[in-house]
Design a protein around this motif. Structure first.
Motif, mmCIF file in Angstrom:
data_model
loop_
_atom_site.group_PDB
_atom_site.id
_atom_site.type_symbol
_atom_site.label_atom_id
_atom_site.label_comp_id
_atom_site.label_asym_id
_atom_site.label_seq_id
_atom_site.Cartn_x
_atom_site.Cartn_y
_atom_site.Cartn_z
ATOM 1 N N ASP A 86 0.826 -1.212 0.000
ATOM 2 C CA ASP A 86 0.000 0.000 0.000
ATOM 3 C C ASP A 86 0.859 1.262 0.000
ATOM 4 O OD1 ASP A 86 -2.331 -1.439 -0.051
ATOM 5 O OD2 ASP A 86 -2.630 -1.381 2.126
ATOM 6 N N VAL A 87 1.950 1.215 0.738
ATOM 7 C CA VAL A 87 2.868 2.358 0.782
ATOM 8 C C VAL A 87 3.486 2.586 -0.585
ATOM 9 C CG1 VAL A 87 4.976 3.276 1.831
ATOM 10 C CG2 VAL A 87 3.378 1.931 3.210
ATOM 11 N N LEU A 88 3.831 1.497 -1.263
ATOM 12 C CA LEU A 88 4.390 1.588 -2.612
ATOM 13 C C LEU A 88 3.408 2.247 -3.575
ATOM 14 C CD1 LEU A 88 6.364 0.925 -4.908
ATOM 15 C CD2 LEU A 88 5.427 -1.397 -4.933
ATOM 16 N N LYS A 89 2.150 1.825 -3.527
ATOM 17 C CA LYS A 89 1.141 2.363 -4.439
ATOM 18 C C LYS A 89 0.923 3.862 -4.218
ATOM 19 C CE LYS A 89 -1.434 -1.988 -4.926
ATOM 20 N NZ LYS A 89 -2.706 -2.693 -4.628
ATOM 21 N N ASN A 91 3.076 6.054 -3.162
ATOM 22 C CA ASN A 91 4.270 6.872 -3.420
ATOM 23 C C ASN A 91 5.026 6.432 -4.662
ATOM 24 O OD1 ASN A 91 4.539 8.481 -0.664
ATOM 25 N ND2 ASN A 91 4.083 6.360 -0.124
ATOM 26 N N VAL A 92 4.351 5.789 -5.612
ATOM 27 C CA VAL A 92 5.038 5.154 -6.732
ATOM 28 C C VAL A 92 5.848 6.134 -7.581
ATOM 29 C CG1 VAL A 92 3.006 5.299 -8.241
ATOM 30 C CG2 VAL A 92 4.761 3.564 -8.660
ATOM 31 N N VAL A 93 5.300 7.336 -7.840
ATOM 32 C CA VAL A 93 6.021 8.309 -8.679
ATOM 33 C C VAL A 93 7.290 8.788 -7.982
ATOM 34 C CG1 VAL A 93 5.913 10.558 -9.803
ATOM 35 C CG2 VAL A 93 3.918 9.051 -9.844
ATOM 36 N N ALA A 94 7.147 9.189 -6.723
ATOM 37 C CA ALA A 94 8.301 9.672 -5.964
ATOM 38 C C ALA A 94 9.354 8.579 -5.823
ATOM 39 C CB ALA A 94 7.856 10.151 -4.581
ATOM 40 N N ARG A 176 14.026 12.122 7.436
ATOM 41 C CA ARG A 176 13.199 11.501 8.477
ATOM 42 C C ARG A 176 12.091 10.615 7.912
ATOM 43 N NH1 ARG A 176 13.843 16.941 10.313
ATOM 44 N NH2 ARG A 176 15.257 17.078 12.107
ATOM 45 N N HIS A 177 11.682 10.850 6.679
ATOM 46 C CA HIS A 177 10.589 10.076 6.084
ATOM 47 C C HIS A 177 11.056 8.641 5.849
ATOM 48 C CE1 HIS A 177 7.313 8.876 3.465
ATOM 49 N NE2 HIS A 177 6.678 10.002 3.798
ATOM 50 N N ALA A 178 10.273 7.686 6.313
ATOM 51 C CA ALA A 178 10.668 6.275 6.236
ATOM 52 C C ALA A 178 10.896 5.814 4.801
ATOM 53 C CB ALA A 178 9.599 5.404 6.898
ATOM 54 N N VAL A 179 10.038 6.255 3.877
ATOM 55 C CA VAL A 179 10.192 5.850 2.473
ATOM 56 C C VAL A 179 11.490 6.399 1.906
ATOM 57 C CG1 VAL A 179 9.225 6.081 0.143
ATOM 58 C CG2 VAL A 179 7.711 5.664 2.092
ATOM 59 N N SER A 180 11.779 7.656 2.174
ATOM 60 C CA SER A 180 13.005 8.280 1.670
ATOM 61 C C SER A 180 14.250 7.596 2.217
ATOM 62 C CB SER A 180 13.025 9.769 2.041
ATOM 63 O OG SER A 180 11.920 10.440 1.497
ATOM 64 N N GLY A 205 12.804 -1.025 5.440
ATOM 65 C CA GLY A 205 13.272 -2.298 4.887
ATOM 66 C C GLY A 205 12.584 -2.650 3.579
ATOM 67 N N ALA A 206 11.269 -2.420 3.516
ATOM 68 C CA ALA A 206 10.512 -2.732 2.302
ATOM 69 C C ALA A 206 10.941 -1.847 1.139
ATOM 70 C CB ALA A 206 9.020 -2.560 2.567
ATOM 71 N N MET A 207 11.088 -0.550 1.386
ATOM 72 C CA MET A 207 11.495 0.375 0.319
ATOM 73 C C MET A 207 12.922 0.114 -0.124
ATOM 74 S SD MET A 207 8.858 2.115 -0.405
ATOM 75 C CE MET A 207 7.905 0.647 0.027
ATOM 76 N N SER A 208 13.766 -0.265 0.802
ATOM 77 C CA SER A 208 15.148 -0.602 0.460
ATOM 78 C C SER A 208 15.191 -1.859 -0.405
ATOM 79 C CB SER A 208 15.970 -0.803 1.735
ATOM 80 O OG SER A 208 17.346 -0.952 1.433
#
Length: 230
Positions: A86-89, A91-94, A176-180, A205-208
């Motif tokens: 869900d996080v991926l969907k 923020n997909v463009v960024a 600080r943003h987890a995705v970044s 971990g997931a974004m990495s």
């Protein structure tokens, strides 16, 4: 000792695992970032080989089974990504822009340093896959005509440094943003850095993990383009 290693199909494998377990124990006891288990295990294995006069080829012949596990281990990183789908969907463009920027910055910096230090084309392409996982980086280096063993060394060093300094760099630049944070670590320091990202949080971990895959694919294409620039 070298004869024992040559006659054993798994002694190198066992030595590597024991060295890594010792590294984990040391990290767990003192909890210092510099005491990276992979770094410690590398130093221990080098020490054992020098102490007993075992050459690298003999060691590698009985430790090669570890290399076979690289690809399935990388694929397993898809699990935390699936959990955070869900996080991926959202923020997909960024995410895609961030990863592409990281890939371009990585190879661009290698090009700049190769020109500054007068590296040959073969030395230059050897360094291009430094920020992608070993399983992909070895193939890229070989395809471009680089020194594969040196590529592996630079990939490992990049990952270890990323693992050690990732959290400090994020704090220094106030990321600080987890995705970044996750994307930055995965793009710059592949699977070894991802181990640190997973310690920092599930989203990191997931974004990495995602960054490893996309960065690897982009580098396979981008490295061919950058290889022709020098």
């Amino acid at each position: 000792m070298e004869n024992i290693v040559l006659n054993s199909a798994t002694l190198g494998f066992v030595i590597s695992l024991l060295a890594y377990e010792i590294g984990l124990a040391i990290k767990k006891k003192w909890k210092l970032a510099i005491l990276n288990p992979l770094l410690i295990s590398i130093l221990l294995v080098i020490g054992v080989l020098i102490l007993f006069g075992v050459d690298y080829d003999s060691y590698n012949a009985s430790a090669q089974y570890l290399s076979y596990l690289l690809t399935p281990a990388t694929v397993c990183l898809a699990i935390p990504l699936y959990i955070q789908l869900d996080v991926l969907k959202k923020n997909v463009v960024a995410i895609m822009v961030g990863i592409l920027s990281g890939v371009a910055a990585s190879m661009g910096s290698i090009l700049a340093m190769a020109m500054a230090f007068g590296l040959s084309h073969k030395e230059y392409v050897t360094l291009l896959p430094k920020s992608i996982t070993t399983a992909i980086g070895m193939g890229v280096s070989e395809e471009l005509g680089g020194y594969v063993t040196i590529s592996v060394a630079t990939i490992i060093i990049t990952g270890v440094l990323g693992n050690i300094f990732a959290e400090s760099v994020c704090k220094l630049f106030r990321i600080r943003h987890a995705v970044s944070r996750g994307l930055a670590i995965g793009t710059a320091a592949h699977a070894v850095g991802t181990a640190k990202a997973m310690e920092m949080g599930e989203v990191e971990g997931a974004m990495s993990s995602l960054a490893i895959v996309v960065c690897g694919l982009c580098t396979v294409v981008g490295a061919s383009v950058f290889a022709g620039l020098l």
